[in-house]
Each structure stands twice: as structure tokens, then as C-alpha cells.
Scaffold this active site. Sequence first.
Site, short mmCIF file in Angstrom:
data_model
loop_
_atom_site.label_atom_id
_atom_site.label_comp_id
_atom_site.label_asym_id
_atom_site.label_seq_id
_atom_site.Cartn_x
_atom_site.Cartn_y
_atom_site.Cartn_z
N LYS A 181 4.12 15.38 -3.55
CA LYS A 181 4.56 14.55 -4.68
C LYS A 181 3.42 13.57 -4.99
O LYS A 181 3.17 12.65 -4.23
CB LYS A 181 5.82 13.75 -4.36
CG LYS A 181 6.34 13.02 -5.61
CD LYS A 181 7.07 11.75 -5.27
CE LYS A 181 6.49 10.48 -5.81
NZ LYS A 181 5.84 10.43 -7.09
N GLU A 256 -0.55 6.07 5.95
CA GLU A 256 -1.78 5.34 5.62
C GLU A 256 -1.34 4.26 4.64
O GLU A 256 -1.06 4.56 3.47
CB GLU A 256 -2.80 6.27 4.96
CG GLU A 256 -3.32 7.39 5.84
CD GLU A 256 -4.35 6.92 6.86
OE1 GLU A 256 -4.72 5.72 6.84
OE2 GLU A 256 -4.76 7.74 7.69
N CYS A 290 -7.43 0.45 -0.58
CA CYS A 290 -6.76 -0.08 0.61
C CYS A 290 -7.77 -0.71 1.57
O CYS A 290 -7.39 -1.54 2.39
CB CYS A 290 -6.02 1.04 1.31
SG CYS A 290 -7.10 2.44 1.66
N GLU A 387 -2.31 -8.40 0.09
CA GLU A 387 -3.30 -7.53 -0.53
C GLU A 387 -3.30 -7.83 -2.04
O GLU A 387 -2.27 -7.66 -2.70
CB GLU A 387 -2.81 -6.11 -0.26
CG GLU A 387 -3.74 -5.01 -0.57
CD GLU A 387 -3.10 -3.63 -0.28
OE1 GLU A 387 -1.87 -3.49 -0.38
OE2 GLU A 387 -3.86 -2.71 0.05
P1 NAP Z 1 3.31 3.00 -3.60
O1 NAP Z 1 4.04 2.25 -4.64
O2 NAP Z 1 3.74 2.83 -2.19
O3 NAP Z 1 3.36 4.53 -4.05
C1 NAP Z 1 2.73 5.54 -3.31
C2 NAP Z 1 3.46 6.85 -3.53
O4 NAP Z 1 4.79 6.71 -3.02
C3 NAP Z 1 3.61 7.27 -4.98
O5 NAP Z 1 3.57 8.67 -5.06
C4 NAP Z 1 5.00 6.76 -5.32
O6 NAP Z 1 5.61 7.47 -6.38
C5 NAP Z 1 5.72 7.03 -4.02
N1 NAP Z 1 6.91 6.19 -3.83
C6 NAP Z 1 7.16 4.96 -4.30
N2 NAP Z 1 8.37 4.54 -3.90
C7 NAP Z 1 8.92 5.54 -3.16
C8 NAP Z 1 10.13 5.72 -2.48
N3 NAP Z 1 11.05 4.76 -2.46
N4 NAP Z 1 10.36 6.89 -1.82
C9 NAP Z 1 9.42 7.86 -1.82
N5 NAP Z 1 8.24 7.76 -2.45
C10 NAP Z 1 7.97 6.60 -3.11
O7 NAP Z 1 1.76 2.65 -3.58
P2 NAP Z 1 0.73 2.68 -4.79
O8 NAP Z 1 0.96 1.47 -5.61
O9 NAP Z 1 0.74 4.01 -5.46
O10 NAP Z 1 -0.65 2.58 -4.01
C11 NAP Z 1 -1.19 1.39 -3.61
C12 NAP Z 1 -0.92 1.12 -2.15
O11 NAP Z 1 -1.39 2.22 -1.37
C13 NAP Z 1 -1.68 -0.08 -1.64
O12 NAP Z 1 -0.86 -0.84 -0.78
C14 NAP Z 1 -2.84 0.54 -0.86
O13 NAP Z 1 -3.36 -0.30 0.15
C15 NAP Z 1 -2.20 1.75 -0.30
N6 NAP Z 1 -3.21 2.76 0.04
C16 NAP Z 1 -3.47 3.00 1.36
C17 NAP Z 1 -4.45 3.92 1.70
C18 NAP Z 1 -4.76 4.22 3.14
O14 NAP Z 1 -5.43 5.22 3.37
N7 NAP Z 1 -4.30 3.42 4.09
C19 NAP Z 1 -5.17 4.60 0.71
C20 NAP Z 1 -4.89 4.32 -0.63
C21 NAP Z 1 -3.89 3.40 -0.94
P3 NAP Z 1 5.59 6.92 -7.89
O15 NAP Z 1 4.17 6.86 -8.28
O16 NAP Z 1 6.37 7.96 -8.62
O17 NAP Z 1 6.24 5.58 -7.86
#
Ligand code: NAP
Length: 492
Positions: A181, A256, A290, A387
Site C-alpha cells: 500500500k 522504520e 526521517c 520532528e
Molecule cells: P504516515 O502518515 O505514518 O504514513 C505512512 C504510510 O502509512 C502511508 O502509506 C499512509 O497512508 C499509511 N497510514 C497512515 N495511517 C495509517 C493507518 N492508520 N493504518 C495503516 N496505514 C496508515 O507518514 P508520512 O507522513 O507518509 O511519512 C512521514 C513520516 O515517515 C515521518 O515521520 C518520517 O520520519 C517517517 N519516515 C521514516 C523513514 C525511516 O526509514 N525510518 C523513512 C521515511 C519516512 P496514506 O498516505 O493513505 O495516509
Amino acid sequence: MLVLADPTLLRNALYIDGAWERPPGTDELPVTNPATGAELARLPQASREDTIEAIEAAQSAFPAWAALPARERSKLLKAWHDLIVANVDDLARILTAEQGKPLPEARGEILYGAAFFEWYAEEAKRVYGETIPAPKADQRLIVLRQPIGVCAAITPWNFPMAMIPRKAAPALAAGCTMVLKPASATPLSALALAELADRAGIPGGVFNVVPGRAGIVGDELATNPIVRKLTFTGSTEVGRELMAKASGTIKKISLELGGNAPVLVFDDADVGVAVQGALASKFRNMGQTCVCANRIYAQAGIYDEFVERFAEAVAALKVGDGFDESVQQGPLIDEAAVLKTEEHLRDAVARGARIVTGGGRHSLGGTYFQPTVVAGAIGDMLVAREETFGPLAPVFRFETEEEAVRMANDTEYGLAAYFFTRDNARIWRVGEALEFGVIGINTGITSFEGAPFGGLKASGIGREGSHLGIDEFLEIKYMCVAEICPVKVSEK
Ligand code: NAP
């Protein structure tokens, strides 16, 4: 309109069991360009039934894929790698259009992502077992490492062309199948990768892509009993929720999650190197990574010089549409990202920070934000605790190494940290004391597919990349074989 040399890379359907599906009657997901607001595509959103169909396709494909000799899986992964590299320019245009990052950064991300397919195509051939000396003469003890089965992946919008390969390459190399997804903001990158998987000859059902609502598709992936492994990259908040959901069916998980990376610049650092390192770490993808420098700590002796030179470099960054090859900073992903950056800036200024360069929304409008540096940051500001995920760099002051390490570790996160020094003894002391999974020393960029990436504490569980990354997709099986005819020892 998005112009591509190969327009068939732009897909607007679900990819299930090797076929493109547009289920009728679904509400559509509009995908827009954050630089212009223009609509790029409308995608069907996978329903719960579509998600189950994809999971079952992955289940059916699993036995044959797992049984394929590693050398054959390796050839297919290499073919996928080669197609990504051959199509890098079109893929970069898709990525820049839906995500906003400048084209050179987009190309860099795509080649970095492709490298995981090449790396794991080789690692597929090295999933070795073990034999263990047995406690009895008529026994043989063997350890097998076998693919775990159907894996689900949920990925973020900030690096779609890197985060997807980082999961798919080790999973498929291990012999697992996958349902992905992608983030709703950047599904076109995921679908273009699926198109290339198809062309590479990856069999139907081995890699499936189901864009859709997080609450439906994500929920099914986290709770479906067929899924044996959930690999997630995204925010810590969603990671916590998914970990709880996955507990119902005791899935193996890797997470991650978010970071709050510190950068420590010691008095003995080469200030020019520190400025370039902090710039690269903080402003890649407009501060939306991140591993982005979130808190920069400079020691008292070089504080003023560092702030001045860093702010000068930041002020020179060119902001604009990522399709302009000379641009270094594109728009932020959406209005919410701008609002969070503004809130952090407002809070820092209200608590005494001084704006050195930048300071708010960019005159280009939309979601453009000025690359900003504030001096005089202190520990109780939002920028110290959360963050920011935007182009705002706060610089804190410290006096001693001990104080710097304590402040750096004073966070629930533990993903990346950086420090700059020319003292060899300090490299070891500080490197070992920092509670982070990835540490850059005299550099702001550490990414390499052959190195393990992942966080400590609330930044996650598990590692991606390197020979260790494939273990996340393998189960260990111990076989104790008894009643083996022992070798006779001749009597004297
Ligand atoms: P996010 O809101 O957590 O979303 C990530 C993914 O999860 C998206 O595909 C999102 O779908 C899905 N998602 C959201 N809510 C969900 C739920 N309740 N159940 C299942 N899936 C769900 O994060 P983001 O805003 O896309 O990305 C930014 C974050 O990712 C930051 O905190 C960053 O630090 C972190 N990140 C970490 C790494 C690492 O390697 N540690 C790398 C990159 C990013 P939708 O888009 O459809 O909402």
C-alpha cells in the site's frame, strides 16, 4: 501535463495478480503536483475486498516463487533493476511531479532504490543455513532459513522510489511475495515500479500494489491472518497503531519510523565540512526526510562562525519548481507540512530564537517555504522535541562534549545522528555514546544499500539494507534428525 518518453509508465489502476484492475464504482483518489496543484491522475482506491484479493494472489504465488532456485529469482530482480535504471528519466519526472523534489534529487533517489534490487539479487544466492554439532552421535542438527510467506508493505510519500525497493528487494530475494500500500500522495511511483516488475518478468501475484484509504487497506494488511510479515515506513504514531493491530495475528514486523536527528559541531571541526554536512542533511527533500538534521548543536567556540557560514549557504539555496534543473528546493508536500513548519518557527521565535535567514512562506506561494535558520534555540522549544519535517534549521549552543551528548540523546527517537570533529578519540567516544541507529561522522549523507539502516527507541524495529536486511523476511527452522547411523570408531 506530464510528458514522458514512455507514457505507459503512468498507470492509474490497481496491480493485482499481474493484471491492472479498475474496479467499477470506487471513489477515486486524485493525485496532484504540489508545485502547481495540477491534477496528474485519478486512481481507483482499493476496497477491503480488493486488498483481500491481492493478499490471496500473493498467497497463491508464494509456493512457486519460494521454490524457484535463488539464481532464477536473482535474474528477475536484476532485470527489474536494469529496467529502473534504463527508465530513470521518466521515473524521475513521475516522482518530481507527484512529490515535488528537484529532478536531480529524484534521479538520485531512483538509482539508490534500484541498487537494492541489484544488491539483493546477489544476497538471494547467499541465504545460507547452518549445521550444529549434535549432543548425540546418532543425531544431526540443521538450521534452515526459509521465506516467511506473504508480506505486506506500507510506505510513505517522502521517498517512494527508495522506500519501496528497500522492502520489495529483500522480500522477493528471500522468496516472499508482497502486497504494497503506497502513500496516497505518491502512488504513481509505486505503480510505475509495478509496471517495470511486470516487464521484468516477475510472475503475477509476487508483487501487488493496492493504493487506497489507510483505514481500510492498511487495516486489512495489518490484521489479515494470511499476511505473515508487516513492514512499515512512516510516522511513529501510525507505527504504534500498526504494531498493536498486527499483534492480533502475531505477525513478524519491522518499523522504520520518525526521527529527531541531532547534529553536533565541535570546536575542533572543519567548519566548512560541517556547514556542507548540515546543509545536505537538513535540506535534502526540503527537510522532509526521517534522517534530516532536526536539531543542530554548535560548540561555543565556533558557534558564531558556524551560524554565519551555515546561514549564508542556506540563503543561497534556489527555491522553485523541481522541473527546473537548477532548483535545489521544491515545494513542501502539502499545506499541513507548511503549517507544522510555521508552528515550529513561531514557537521558537516566541521563546527567544533569532531568525538568521528565511523566516516564513516563500513568495512563490502555494506550499513553498523559505529555507530558514534560527539561532539561539533552546531545549524547551518544539523544534527540540518534535520532528519538524520542513526546511527549518534551529542552532543550539553547547559548552562541553558531555552536555552535547546528553542533549542529543534527550529524545524518544533514535534514528540518525551526525557529528563533526577532527579528534579521533572523540569519534569513538561520542559515536559509542549516541543512542541512534545510523551515525554520520564528518558527513551529512550516509545512505548506501550495503549498510544497515534503522532506528533505536521510538524510531523503529529491524534493519533495511545490507546482508542483515534479508533476515527480516526469513524464518529460522531447526531440524533435529535422529537415528542416524553413527560412524563406527574402530577398536584398537
Ligand atoms: P504516515 O502518515 O505514518 O504514513 C505512512 C504510510 O502509512 C502511508 O502509506 C499512509 O497512508 C499509511 N497510514 C497512515 N495511517 C495509517 C493507518 N492508520 N493504518 C495503516 N496505514 C496508515 O507518514 P508520512 O507522513 O507518509 O511519512 C512521514 C513520516 O515517515 C515521518 O515521520 C518520517 O520520519 C517517517 N519516515 C521514516 C523513514 C525511516 O526509514 N525510518 C523513512 C521515511 C519516512 P496514506 O498516505 O493513505 O495516509
